[in-house]
Design a protein around this motif. Structure first.
Motif, PDB file in Angstrom:
ATOM      1  N   CYS A  50      65.598  50.071 -54.013  1.00  0.00           N
ATOM      2  CA  CYS A  50      64.996  48.755 -53.823  1.00  0.00           C
ATOM      3  C   CYS A  50      63.616  48.906 -53.175  1.00  0.00           C
ATOM      4  CB  CYS A  50      65.892  47.878 -52.960  1.00  0.00           C
ATOM      5  SG  CYS A  50      65.142  46.276 -52.634  1.00  0.00           S
ATOM      6  N   CYS A  78      63.785  46.887 -49.484  1.00  0.00           N
ATOM      7  CA  CYS A  78      64.526  47.365 -48.308  1.00  0.00           C
ATOM      8  C   CYS A  78      64.858  48.856 -48.374  1.00  0.00           C
ATOM      9  CB  CYS A  78      65.793  46.533 -48.137  1.00  0.00           C
ATOM     10  SG  CYS A  78      66.991  46.757 -49.451  1.00  0.00           S
ATOM     11  N   CYS A  95      69.361  43.812 -55.906  1.00  0.00           N
ATOM     12  CA  CYS A  95      69.726  44.546 -54.695  1.00  0.00           C
ATOM     13  C   CYS A  95      70.545  43.599 -53.828  1.00  0.00           C
ATOM     14  CB  CYS A  95      68.457  44.984 -53.954  1.00  0.00           C
ATOM     15  SG  CYS A  95      68.807  45.574 -52.284  1.00  0.00           S
ATOM     16  N   GLU A 101      71.455  43.943 -50.904  1.00  0.00           N
ATOM     17  CA  GLU A 101      71.084  44.040 -49.494  1.00  0.00           C
ATOM     18  C   GLU A 101      70.078  42.929 -49.134  1.00  0.00           C
ATOM     19  OE1 GLU A 101      72.768  46.457 -47.991  1.00  0.00           O
ATOM     20  OE2 GLU A 101      71.923  45.839 -46.048  1.00  0.00           O
ATOM     21  N   CYS A 102      69.081  42.745 -50.005  1.00  0.00           N
ATOM     22  CA  CYS A 102      68.021  41.775 -49.688  1.00  0.00           C
ATOM     23  C   CYS A 102      67.859  40.678 -50.737  1.00  0.00           C
ATOM     24  CB  CYS A 102      66.689  42.507 -49.500  1.00  0.00           C
ATOM     25  SG  CYS A 102      66.037  43.202 -51.034  1.00  0.00           S
TER      26      CYS A 102
HETATM   27 ZN   LIG Z   1      66.757  45.363 -51.278  1.00  0.00          ZN
END
Ligand SMILES: [Zn+2]
Length: 217
Positions: free
Chosen positions: A11, A14, A53, A55-56
């Protein structure tokens, strides 16, 4: 049948490494809806042309995860404040992936037609996900963006204007706004540049205005 294959992505927002599925092959498409949405036999390939992603919330096609992708501080901030909070599931739906990809593309300054295509794909995913409210929401976004593209002189090649005009009409028809739909369908003939090759667009626009069908025959 749709064949998927795992790819490793990093990514750019992040820096998390993750695996995503991508489409290697599709065959056996079983017909096309009158908004050009193809029905695949077996698994729908559409969600796997974009990656997200978890995560973000950053999303895009494979090249948006490439080493040369430019990430500004503003974009990073937008992803964390606007996309990250909407991640509620470990397995994001196809429509969410396209929605995030469209937002990222918009922040990166992509043109209206590119955004329209992403929103149209989000709407198609909603059809497969059985979410009619979100489907209408994304169809509206796609219709507005395609209209922006047509209004931007030179953004759409002359030979593609009739099909896009038809598609905008068909999007409004599927949204349920028959007045707007008719307005666009009626403009199709004026946008035709090669009558022999594009006669079918005029024909299908008339059909959808008078006696609409859901599938191309
Ligand atoms: Zn990310």
């Amino acid at each position: 049948m749709t064949t998927l294959h795992l790819i490793e992505l990093t990514c750019p927002i992040c820096a998390v490494d993750f695996r995503s599925q991508t489409v290697v092959a599709t065959n056996g498409y079983g017909g096309k809806r009158t908004d050009f949405h193809e029905r695949a036999t077996g698994m729908q390939p559409l969600p796997f042309f974009v990656h997200l992603c978890t995560e973000c919330g950053y999303a895009g096609v494979t090249r948006d995860f490439g080493d040369d992708v430019e990430i500004t501080d503003v974009l990073r901030e937008q992803v964390w404040t606007e996309l990250a909070p909407s991640l509620q599931h470990a397995l994001p739906s196809g429509s969410l992936k396209y929605e995030h990809a469209a937002k990222v593309a918009e922040w990166q300054g992509h043109d209206a037609r590119y955004l329209a295509d992403l929103f149209l794909r989000a709407a198609w995913c909603c059809v497969d996900e059985g979410d009619t409210e979100a489907e209408r929401f994304f169809r509206r976004k796609a219709a507005w963006r395609f209209a922006d593209a047509l209004a931007d002189f030179g953004a759409v090649p002359p030979e593609e204007r009739a099909v896009l005009t038809y598609l905008i009409g068909e999007l409004w028809r599927r949204i349920g706004d028959h007045e707007q739909a008719a307005g666009w369908f009626e403009q199709v003939a004026d946008e035709v540049t090669e009558p022999a090759a594009q006669g079918w667009v005029i024909e299908v626009a008339n059909q959808q205005r008078v006696e609409p069908r859901e599938w191309f025959t």
